[in-house]
Enzyme design. Structure first.
Site, PDB file in Angstrom:
ATOM      1  N   GLY A  20       0.840  -1.195   0.000  1.00  0.00           N
ATOM      2  CA  GLY A  20       0.000   0.000   0.000  1.00  0.00           C
ATOM      3  C   GLY A  20       0.873   1.242   0.000  1.00  0.00           C
ATOM      4  O   GLY A  20       1.961   1.246   0.575  1.00  0.00           O
ATOM      5  N   GLY A  21       0.419   2.329  -0.661  1.00  0.00           N
ATOM      6  CA  GLY A  21       1.210   3.550  -0.693  1.00  0.00           C
ATOM      7  C   GLY A  21       2.590   3.290  -1.266  1.00  0.00           C
ATOM      8  O   GLY A  21       2.730   2.765  -2.366  1.00  0.00           O
ATOM      9  N   ASP A  22       3.621   3.653  -0.501  1.00  0.00           N
ATOM     10  CA  ASP A  22       4.998   3.389  -0.945  1.00  0.00           C
ATOM     11  C   ASP A  22       5.622   2.263  -0.123  1.00  0.00           C
ATOM     12  O   ASP A  22       6.840   2.228   0.064  1.00  0.00           O
ATOM     13  CB  ASP A  22       5.845   4.661  -0.851  1.00  0.00           C
ATOM     14  CG  ASP A  22       5.974   5.183   0.576  1.00  0.00           C
ATOM     15  OD1 ASP A  22       5.105   4.851   1.408  1.00  0.00           O
ATOM     16  OD2 ASP A  22       6.936   5.931   0.863  1.00  0.00           O
ATOM     17  N   GLU A  23       4.791   1.342   0.322  1.00  0.00           N
ATOM     18  CA  GLU A  23       5.250   0.192   1.092  1.00  0.00           C
ATOM     19  C   GLU A  23       5.173  -1.081   0.244  1.00  0.00           C
ATOM     20  O   GLU A  23       4.161  -1.338  -0.417  1.00  0.00           O
ATOM     21  CB  GLU A  23       4.418   0.014   2.356  1.00  0.00           C
ATOM     22  CG  GLU A  23       4.568   1.167   3.344  1.00  0.00           C
ATOM     23  CD  GLU A  23       3.669   1.012   4.551  1.00  0.00           C
ATOM     24  OE1 GLU A  23       4.019   1.562   5.622  1.00  0.00           O
ATOM     25  OE2 GLU A  23       2.625   0.356   4.436  1.00  0.00           O
TER      26      GLU A  23
END
Length: 206
Positions: free
Chosen positions: A122-125
């Site tokens: 999710g996101g930049d993970e």
């Protein structure tokens, strides 16, 4: 003779109708199967990067645990958070940020074996699931490879991005024997790296 010809024509028309109907039915079944596969893929994969998502990650970890219980091999969950992504996203816009995420996903895929799994959490993970390891040194090798790769410049449409990443590493079975424990431990360790200066990796004992 005329009646026989008429009956023959009717039978021929019926046969043609059945053939066309079966062909249409097979086409509908094939289209339905393709649609079901597309829906399943959308539910288990990230639309932007095409990587597996957290839904599929849970299944992959659970299946890997079941397989590793029968062996003495280990596996690792690497929880990766990008360092510097927010600056790119805020300064150049979401489209450029998305470009970077796609390139990061491609780069991560080059750091692991085909038998491993790359996931956009999710996101930049991102999460890497490394299976069939003989020691944690193999996980360390991959983590160092990822660190070096993430520090290379990423040419984008509006800028050449220079980022890094922070990595928390959970090992099975030492750090947990269920999906939630392993992901939570790796996530916690990643934040430990963030707090200690970023751009590094850590195991539980470090």
């Amino acid at each position: 003779m005329r009646i026989s010809a008429q009956i023959g024509l009717i039978l021929l028309l019926i046969m043609i109708f059945i053939i066309l109907w079966n062909r249409r039915l097979r086409g509908e079944i094939l289209s339905r199967k393709q649609l079901e596969q597309q829906i399943k893929h959308m539910a288990t994969h990230d639309e932007l990067t095409r990587l597996a998502n957290r839904v599929l990650l849970k299944d992959r970890i659970t299946n890997a645990i079941n397989a590793h219980q029968r062996t003495k091999l280990q596996m690792a969950v690497l929880f990766i958070d990008l360092d510097g992504f927010k600056n790119i996203n805020d300064n150049y816009g979401h489209d450029v940020g998305d470009e970077l995420l796609v390139k990061v996903a491609t780069t991560l895929s080059t750091c692991v074996r085909k038998s491993d799994n790359e996931v956009r959490f999710g996101g930049d993970e991102f999460v890497l699931l490394l299976t069939s390891l003989h020691s944690k040194e193999e996980a360390r090798y991959i983590a160092e490879k990822v660190l070096v790769s993430m520090q290379n410049p990423f040419p984008l449409s509006a800028v050449t991005a220079q980022i890094g990443c922070s990595i928390g590493i959970a090992m099975y079975p030492d750090d947990g024997d269920i999906h939630l424990e392993l992901v939570k431990t790796a996530d916690t360790l990643m934040y430990k790296v963030k707090g200690a200066g970023k751009n590094h990796y850590v195991f539980t004992e470090n």
